[in-house]
Design a protein around this motif. Structure first.
Motif, PDB file in Angstrom:
ATOM      1  N   LYS A 170       0.856  -1.189   0.000  1.00 48.27           N
ATOM      2  CA  LYS A 170       0.000   0.000   0.000  1.00 48.27           C
ATOM      3  C   LYS A 170       0.891   1.238   0.000  1.00 48.27           C
ATOM      4  CE  LYS A 170      -3.650   2.056   2.867  1.00 48.27           C
ATOM      5  NZ  LYS A 170      -3.695   3.237   2.096  1.00 48.27           N
ATOM      6  N   PHE A 171       0.583   2.139  -0.886  1.00 50.37           N
ATOM      7  CA  PHE A 171       1.406   3.343  -1.022  1.00 50.37           C
ATOM      8  C   PHE A 171       0.863   4.464  -0.143  1.00 50.37           C
ATOM      9  CE2 PHE A 171       2.397   7.425  -3.084  1.00 50.37           C
ATOM     10  CZ  PHE A 171       3.776   7.321  -3.242  1.00 50.37           C
ATOM     11  N   GLU A 172       1.769   5.137   0.520  1.00 53.55           N
ATOM     12  CA  GLU A 172       1.368   6.354   1.219  1.00 53.55           C
ATOM     13  C   GLU A 172       2.323   7.452   0.783  1.00 53.55           C
ATOM     14  OE1 GLU A 172      -0.051   6.922   5.615  1.00 53.55           O
ATOM     15  OE2 GLU A 172       2.125   7.099   5.577  1.00 53.55           O
ATOM     16  N   ARG A 173       1.779   8.633   0.532  1.00 51.76           N
ATOM     17  CA  ARG A 173       2.646   9.737   0.096  1.00 51.76           C
ATOM     18  C   ARG A 173       3.868   9.846   1.000  1.00 51.76           C
ATOM     19  NH1 ARG A 173       1.531  14.974   0.175  1.00 51.76           N
ATOM     20  NH2 ARG A 173       0.031  14.908   1.857  1.00 51.76           N
ATOM     21  N   PRO A 174       5.079   9.959   0.423  1.00 50.49           N
ATOM     22  CA  PRO A 174       6.262  10.112   1.273  1.00 50.49           C
ATOM     23  C   PRO A 174       6.165  11.415   2.061  1.00 50.49           C
ATOM     24  CG  PRO A 174       6.803  10.571  -1.021  1.00 50.49           C
ATOM     25  CD  PRO A 174       5.413  10.010  -1.021  1.00 50.49           C
ATOM     26  N   VAL A 175       6.510  11.328   3.343  1.00 55.59           N
ATOM     27  CA  VAL A 175       6.409  12.505   4.203  1.00 55.59           C
ATOM     28  C   VAL A 175       7.694  12.668   4.984  1.00 55.59           C
ATOM     29  CG1 VAL A 175       5.172  13.565   6.117  1.00 55.59           C
ATOM     30  CG2 VAL A 175       3.930  12.132   4.506  1.00 55.59           C
TER      31      VAL A 175
END
Lengths: 347, 82, 454
Positions: free
Chosen positions: C6-11
């Motif tokens: 699952k991808f999550e915006r890099p932060v």
């Protein structure tokens, strides 16, 4: 043999405006009754106590009181599952309400607290001080609460400048005109919300009492002190215990009338006419409590015992003329500790 | 564009910038991208790797990458070869 | 091939020293994926975004909780649903089914209550603006008219005499209950004797029956004590009426104003912790009445017009992320499709806004803007949120009070409102507006029909 217990403590901000956490811990560590493991509960990652490993065995970060008690309880459940906390001593004004509301749930988890009741907490609020004084026949300065900047210009005529401008939880400034009130209003309200309390300024010497009530009206301990030097933040740098029967009497009267439960600090002004005005009741142990320990009354230890349901005999005496002098000290630590706390919330 | 050489990144996603003294935390994808940047991979290679590994469209990745790099620039963690 | 992650915006987030960090708030953000077991995603797919959702289950359980708190402490308790808080017919009818009367403040609301099947005798008519026609109707239908000012009192006397029907009246009373601000603009003042004066005039009128006494001390009252003060002042008046005229008022109406669990702007502690419980309000009010001078056999009925505290929790607005933006100072902003015109309570609440899908615990301080092309359209100035992408959904909780009556058709059309019934079935209770909704009441003057002609 000393009893093993686990005590969780907040207020590890041993800065130039110190929280009571570290002094409370020192008191408990001095106890001849307990062999204690101290769990620090920290809100911020630079609270010095986190890095003071002689005092604090392990620290966990906890959610801010403004997040609500559900989040706090959830976090404490996790911490308790590892640490098995016996007693929890909250030391910030701003968090007390949340802990009082949660005290039943904490007890179900086996965590004991010894806090004032919500009623005691509310009626001694700075905003309610005038009524408090009337009800218990204690001299207090006249004060009123304001909710917006506009209220500043409709303050009752009975006020004459200077006045004290105080936040609900923290901060107190003196103001010499409406413009200054406005400035302090904005500064304090942005941090602690409204109301802001405008209080008559009473000239005199500020004196304080650290005290502990057992919840039945009995005073377990009380030590009066005068600040000898005050920092620009209004905090005592040095202080000395006093032999002042009137202050002790006022303290006993207050505790008896309110059936105060837990630690407290009375802030009083002694006028040149020898009258005592009650400025504030802080509903928790103050940061200078270790002076009381040094003078022969270990309030933190007594509070732990009360929390555990033990019967505690009142202290009858303390040493007059004991002093404390605060100092600062630079701890050296590695970034690895900071990293660990920042990424795992534990250290 | 590359990550400044003296920037340390730990497995837990903690970043320490010894030049400024500031520290940062990263989420999982952030750690991965920053490590690939540190390893000297080109933007396109990184994109390729991430798209292969994660459930994400190319356009969604592009948008998030632009934002991420903007933050790295904002924090002065990157430098450009002349 | 193995499943992709699952991808999550890099932060990347700066570690703030001396400020809250992710451990401060992470648990606040358990996602809200369902409302009453109905998936948020499905609701939006079916009915569009934004979307108001009302939980019938929550209305009923909140009502029953309030009723229990009072009825276990006092023999005669009656609720009257405050129409202005939310006058969607479906919502009103749930309250009426539970036993609520109607409390209205205009001729329009009065007619709405009648149309919902409430008999005139069970309508409380409040407020400063009751025109002659509405008063005539209310007197004829034996409604409970709460008089706000002297002008109204004399209108009622005239109309009642003309119709030769006895008007059933109460007076609205304002007073010092120790809180600020004092709502002195409504009704007659207790503390300066004005209220007693009015009562005396009413008692001398043949065609007026003084049936009740009413106070509504304010809104969002965070303490139960002022209600105790108000109840005992009204009880004093009732006892004085009994003593002087041998007349017993039938009810004492304490109005509304109970706080909901929303967090007010500027408040430090969360509203969920500081809001008094129904039991605390009930204890303060009922014990003041029971302790009063009123003889036990004549204890009046207690009426409550609680609005906000009964409906706030039952209302949600679902929205979607339109865009993420990085502000020049590095701060993250997010635009959602819910603007202040649909959520005007965001001017004074820190509304709870929760993502509707799962996410990691990495969060960022975010400002949430609405979609209006207006600088004031800000839903939250600071909120700690995980990264969300365009099209992700959010759930804004506790918005049931006032937002569905004080909403504004502005720039865009108002969305649908659905109610989830006790069995988890969603019903549209107000259709979304269309271009025609807006145009149907507009009229075009003849000379403007052709825009190519001048």
């Amino acid at each position: 043999m000393k009893r093993k217990i686990v005590v969780a403590v907040t207020g590890l901000n041993n800065t130039d405006n110190p929280g009571p956490g570290i002094p409370v811990i020192r008191g408990i560590r001095d106890s001849q009754l307990f062999d204690v493991r101290i769990i620090g509960l920290a809100y911020e990652n630079l609270e010095p106590g986190i890095y003071m490993h002689d005092h604090v065995d392990k620290t966990y970060q906890v959610p801010y009181p403004s997040t609500g008690s559900d989040a706090l309880i959830k976090r404490l459940e996790y911490i308790n599952s590892i640490e098995n906390i016996d007693v929890l001593i909250p030391n910030f004004d701003a968090e007390l309400y949340t802990f009082m509301k949660s005290s039943k749930k904490l007890l179900q988890m086996g965590i004991h607290t010894f806090l004032p009741t919500l009623e005691q907490f509310e009626e001694r609020h700075k905003a309610n001080l005038v009524e408090f004084g009337q009800k218990y026949e204690i001299d207090v300065p006249f004060s009123t609460s304001i909710f917006s900047e506009a209220d500043i210009y409709s303050l009752p005529n009975s006020f004459s400048y200077p006045v004290m401008v105080k936040g609900k939880f923290y901060d107190a400034y003196i103001a010499y005109n409406a413009e200054q009130v406005k400035m302090h209003f904005n500064k304090i309200s942005s941090k602690w919300g409204v109301p802001i309390i405008i209080q008559e300024f009473i000239k005199g010497t500020e004196v304080n009492v650290v005290a502990l009530g057992d919840g039945t009206g009995q005073t377990i301990g009380a030590v009066p002190m005068r600040k000898q030097y005050i920092t620009d933040k209004g905090k005592a740098w040095g202080g000395i215990t006093l032999d002042d029967a009137k202050m002790l009497e006022l303290t006993r009267k207050t505790i008896k009338a309110t059936k105060w439960r837990g630690g407290m600090e009375l802030e009083l002004i002694k006028t040149n006419e020898n009258r005592y005005y009650l400025l504030e009741i802080n509903p928790r142990i103050p940061a200078w409590v270790y002076l009381a320990v040094g003078a022969g009354q270990n309030h933190p230890e007594a509070l732990v015992r009360l929390a555990l349901g033990e019967k505690v005999e009142p202290y009858s005496d303390y040493e007059v003329g004991k002093m404390f002098v605060r100092y600062s000290y630079d701890l050296i630590c590695n970034i690895g500790e900071f990293e660990k706390l920042s990424t795992t919330g534990e250290l | 564009m590359q990550i400044k050489k003296n920037i340390a990144v730990s497995d837990s996603g903690f970043v320490f910038d010894p030049t400024s003294g500031e520290s940062y935390t990263l989420n999982t994808v952030g750690v991965e991208i920053i490590n690939l940047l540190k390893a000297g991979l080109h933007e396109d290679e990184i994109k390729h790797k991430i798209l292969e590994e994660y459930e994400v469209s190319a356009s969604a990745y592009d948008k998030s990458f632009i934002d991420f790099v903007a933050m790295l620039k904002n924090y002065e963690l990157v430098e450009y070869a002349d | 091939m193995s499943e992709k992650k699952k991808f999550e915006r890099p932060v990347i987030k700066k570690v703030q020293t001396g400020m809250t960090n992710k451990f401060g708030t992470r648990t606040e953000f358990d996602p809200i994926t369902h409302i009453d077991k109905v998936p948020v995603k499905e609701l939006i797919e079916k009915h569009g975004s934004p979307l108001y959702v009302v939980s019938e289950q929550t209305i009923r359980s909140t009502y029953q909780d309030l009723y229990r708190a009072f009825s276990t402490r006092y023999p005669k308790v009656q609720m009257a649903w405050s129409y202005k808080t939310n006058y969607l017919d479906a919502v009103c009818r749930v309250f009426h089914q539970e036993g609520s009367w109607a409390e209205v403040v205009s001729g329009f609301e009065y007619d709405k209550a009648l149309a919902n099947g409430i008999s005139g005798e069970h309508i409380i008519f409040n407020g400063p603006d009751k025109d002659e026609a509405a008063l005539e109707k209310a007197i004829t239908k034996k409604s409970l008219i709460h008089i706000d000012h002297f002008d109204e009192l004399y209108s009622i006397i005239e109309i009642a005499n003309e119709l030769n029907i006895t008007a059933r009246v109460a007076i609205r009373i304002n007073m010092d209950t120790g809180i600020f601000p004092q709502w002195t603009r409504f009704g007659f003042n207790y503390d300066n004797g004005e209220a007693w004066e009015v009562i005396n005039r009413i008692m001398l009128q043949e065609k007026l029956e003084l049936i009740g006494l009413h106070a509504h001390i304010g809104t969002y009252i965070m303490s139960a004590l002022p209600y105790g003060v108000a109840a005992s002042k009204l009880a004093n008046l009732a006892a004085s009426v009994e003593k002087k005229f041998g007349h017993n008022v039938k009810y004492i109406d304490l109005g509304g104003g109970f706080a909901s669990k929303n967090t007010l702007k500027g408040a430090y502690l969360s509203g969920t912790d500081t809001c008094p419980s129904f039991d605390e309000y009930a204890e303060a009010i009922t014990s003041a009445l029971v302790r009063s001078e009123i003889k036990p056999e004549h204890l009046p009925m207690l009426i409550l017009e609680t609005g906000r505290a009964l409906i706030d929790d039952a209302g949600y607005i679902l929205g979607s992320v339109i865009a993420n933006k990085r502000m020049p100072d590095g701060k993250r902003s997010m635009i959602i499709d819910v603007g202040v015109n649909f959520l005007f309570t965001s001017f004074w609440y820190e509304h709870k806004i929760t993502p509707a899908q799962s996410f990691s615990h990495h969060t960022e301080d975010t400002i949430i803007y609405g979609p209006l092309c207006m600088n004031i359209d800000i839903i939250r100035e600071h909120i700690t949120l995980p990264p969300l992408k365009r099209g992700d959904h959010v759930v804004i909780s506790r918005i049931g009070a006032y937002n569905m009556t004080q909403w504004m058709q502005f720039i865009n059309l108002r969305p649908s409102i659905v109610m989830i019934d006790m069995d988890g079935k969603a019903h549209v209770i107000r259709e979304n507006e269309t271009l025609n909704t807006v145009k149907q009441n507009e009229r075009i003057p003849e000379h403007l029909t052709d825009i190519n002609k001048k």
